[in-house]
Write a protein that holds these residues in place. Structure first.
Motif, PDB file in Angstrom:
ATOM      1  N   LEU A  81      71.985  -6.159  74.964  1.00 40.60           N
ATOM      2  CA  LEU A  81      71.428  -5.401  73.736  1.00 40.60           C
ATOM      3  C   LEU A  81      71.470  -4.061  74.253  1.00 40.60           C
ATOM      4  O   LEU A  81      70.593  -3.777  75.206  1.00 40.60           O
ATOM      5  N   ASP A  82      71.890  -3.154  73.299  1.00 41.09           N
ATOM      6  CA  ASP A  82      71.612  -1.854  73.614  1.00 41.09           C
ATOM      7  C   ASP A  82      70.553  -1.058  72.643  1.00 41.09           C
ATOM      8  O   ASP A  82      70.589  -1.427  71.465  1.00 41.09           O
ATOM      9  N   HIS A  83      69.941  -0.090  73.187  1.00 44.04           N
ATOM     10  CA  HIS A  83      68.932   0.561  72.653  1.00 44.04           C
ATOM     11  C   HIS A  83      67.778  -0.264  71.737  1.00 44.04           C
ATOM     12  O   HIS A  83      67.721  -0.075  70.644  1.00 44.04           O
ATOM     13  N   GLY A  84      67.404  -1.459  72.383  1.00 46.40           N
ATOM     14  CA  GLY A  84      66.020  -2.147  71.957  1.00 46.40           C
ATOM     15  C   GLY A  84      65.038  -1.346  71.765  1.00 46.40           C
ATOM     16  O   GLY A  84      64.227  -1.027  72.830  1.00 46.40           O
ATOM     17  N   VAL A 181      75.508  13.624  75.230  1.00 49.46           N
ATOM     18  CA  VAL A 181      75.018  13.240  73.962  1.00 49.46           C
ATOM     19  C   VAL A 181      75.770  12.053  73.362  1.00 49.46           C
ATOM     20  O   VAL A 181      77.003  11.984  73.427  1.00 49.46           O
ATOM     21  N   HIS A 182      74.734  11.362  72.406  1.00 48.85           N
ATOM     22  CA  HIS A 182      75.299  10.528  71.609  1.00 48.85           C
ATOM     23  C   HIS A 182      76.498  10.949  70.268  1.00 48.85           C
ATOM     24  O   HIS A 182      76.029  11.968  69.936  1.00 48.85           O
ATOM     25  N   GLY A 183      77.340  10.196  70.249  1.00 48.99           N
ATOM     26  CA  GLY A 183      78.142  10.684  69.079  1.00 48.99           C
ATOM     27  C   GLY A 183      79.392  11.371  69.509  1.00 48.99           C
ATOM     28  O   GLY A 183      79.641  11.395  70.729  1.00 48.99           O
ATOM     29  N   MET A 209      75.245   6.010  82.056  1.00 49.80           N
ATOM     30  CA  MET A 209      75.561   7.198  81.319  1.00 49.80           C
ATOM     31  C   MET A 209      75.686   6.682  79.900  1.00 49.80           C
ATOM     32  O   MET A 209      76.565   6.144  79.581  1.00 49.80           O
ATOM     33  N   HIS A 210      74.928   7.171  79.183  1.00 48.99           N
ATOM     34  CA  HIS A 210      75.151   6.955  77.654  1.00 48.99           C
ATOM     35  C   HIS A 210      75.916   8.188  76.976  1.00 48.99           C
ATOM     36  O   HIS A 210      75.867   9.285  77.750  1.00 48.99           O
ATOM     37  N   GLY A 211      76.556   8.282  75.958  1.00 49.96           N
ATOM     38  CA  GLY A 211      77.132   9.217  75.254  1.00 49.96           C
ATOM     39  C   GLY A 211      78.250   9.566  76.009  1.00 49.96           C
ATOM     40  O   GLY A 211      78.776  10.729  76.429  1.00 49.96           O
ATOM     41  N   ILE A 231      78.997   2.923  82.081  1.00 44.73           N
ATOM     42  CA  ILE A 231      79.385   3.939  81.143  1.00 44.73           C
ATOM     43  C   ILE A 231      79.423   3.171  79.667  1.00 44.73           C
ATOM     44  O   ILE A 231      80.148   2.372  79.276  1.00 44.73           O
ATOM     45  N   ASN A 232      78.467   3.870  78.786  1.00 44.90           N
ATOM     46  CA  ASN A 232      78.432   3.339  77.381  1.00 44.90           C
ATOM     47  C   ASN A 232      79.393   4.133  76.668  1.00 44.90           C
ATOM     48  O   ASN A 232      79.260   5.540  76.511  1.00 44.90           O
ATOM     49  N   TYR A 233      80.476   3.677  75.932  1.00 44.44           N
ATOM     50  CA  TYR A 233      81.452   4.217  75.370  1.00 44.44           C
ATOM     51  C   TYR A 233      81.879   3.742  73.972  1.00 44.44           C
ATOM     52  O   TYR A 233      81.875   2.388  74.121  1.00 44.44           O
TER      53      TYR A 233
END
Ligand SMILES: [Zn+2]
Length: 285
Positions: A81-84, A181-183, A209-211, A231-233
């Motif tokens: 679960l991402d960003h709960g 950064v996100h996005g 690492m997000h973003g 790594i969140n991609y």
């Protein structure tokens, strides 16, 4: 059965100095593309669902599908679960069978963040579920091009707080802010690898690492070299695959819905294979 915890994936990645890709999906075909990319590269993978994406599909609808795909995969898959942000969503994900959850209380004061993370860890650990938590604050590109990448240092993760936070919470992984950064990046990213290194030197947990969209191969390698193991991609993949589908439809006037299903799986797979190779997790299944 290849459904595994985040803990098991990241401990191995940390030891052997590569990163595992964590890819979001909001539908069956994207999830199948993610698994296909991991299988073709013989790589472990993290299939994740973000709480904010409940806008597109409810968690209880998609969870059994992700878990079924993970269990039947030929490689180790963590369903995460991402960003709960809500306690209820996190507990629901654990109850549905997710092997990992992220608690995101990073916008709250550190005492509150610590308390909420500890509460989730206590429940999750008892059920052999891993927990990722975030310290520092991730900035988000919103299309207005007003975010100043040279003026975000106050949102970076503090290395000393990271040390206290990880010791107090006993989490499996720590999401850190050091300039990503996100996005989709509106201009050239400005990553502070010195800060990342300091966080790594002050902690023992795998770092996240997000973003991770739109960085250069060299930036990914630098991040991994300095302690990043997850790594969140997502954004770049989502954008590029959509453009690929547009090209496909422009060239094929007699397309049916199932053609789109197959295209989505194939485009997601190709996009992620390239990333998996850069992250170094190929043949680490
Ligand atoms: Zn994130």
């Amino acid at each position: 059965m290849s459904l595994v915890t985040l803990d098991s994936l990241l401990q191995k990645a940390k030891k052997e100095k590569y990163a595992v890709g964590a890819f979001n999906a909001t539908d069956l075909n994207t999830a199948r593309g993610i698994i296909a990319a991991a299988e073709e590269t013989n790589s472990p993978v993290i299939l994740q669902f973000a709480e904010v994406h409940e806008e597109f599909v409810p968690l209880d609808t998609i969870a059994p599908i992700y878990l079924d795909l993970a269990q039947k995969a030929k490689v180790p898959v963590c369903v995460h679960l991402d960003h709960g942000e809500n306690f209820e969503t996190i507990i629901k994900a654990i109850h549905l069978g997710f092997t990992s959850v992220m608690v995101d209380a990073s916008t709250k004061p550190i005492a509150e963040n610590t308390q909420m993370t500890r509460e989730i860890v206590k429940i999750a650990k008892a059920l052999n579920v891993s927990v990722e938590s975030e310290l520092g604050r991730m900035n988000k590109e919103d299309g207005t091009n007003t975010l100043d990448y040279n003026d975000m240092a106050d949102t970076y993760t503090d290395p000393h707080e990271a040390k206290q936070f990880t010791a107090a919470t006993n989490i499996s992984a720590l999401a850190v802010a050091f300039g990503t950064v996100h996005g989709l990046y509106a201009k050239k990213p400005n990553l502070n690898f010195e800060r990342l290194k300091e966080i790594r030197d002050n902690t023992t947990v795998p770092l996240v690492m997000h973003g991770g969209s739109g960085l250069s191969d060299e930036e990914y390698r630098q991040a991994i070299l300095n302690g990043v193991t997850k790594i969140n991609y997502y954004s770049t993949m989502s954008f590029d695959v959509t453009n690929g589908i547009r090209d496909f439809l422009n060239n094929k006037k007699d397309a049916y819905l199932y053609d789109l299903d197959l295209q989505t799986i194939d485009l997601v797979k190709k996009n992620l294979i390239a990333k998996i190779k850069v992250f170094g997790s190929e043949n680490q299944a």
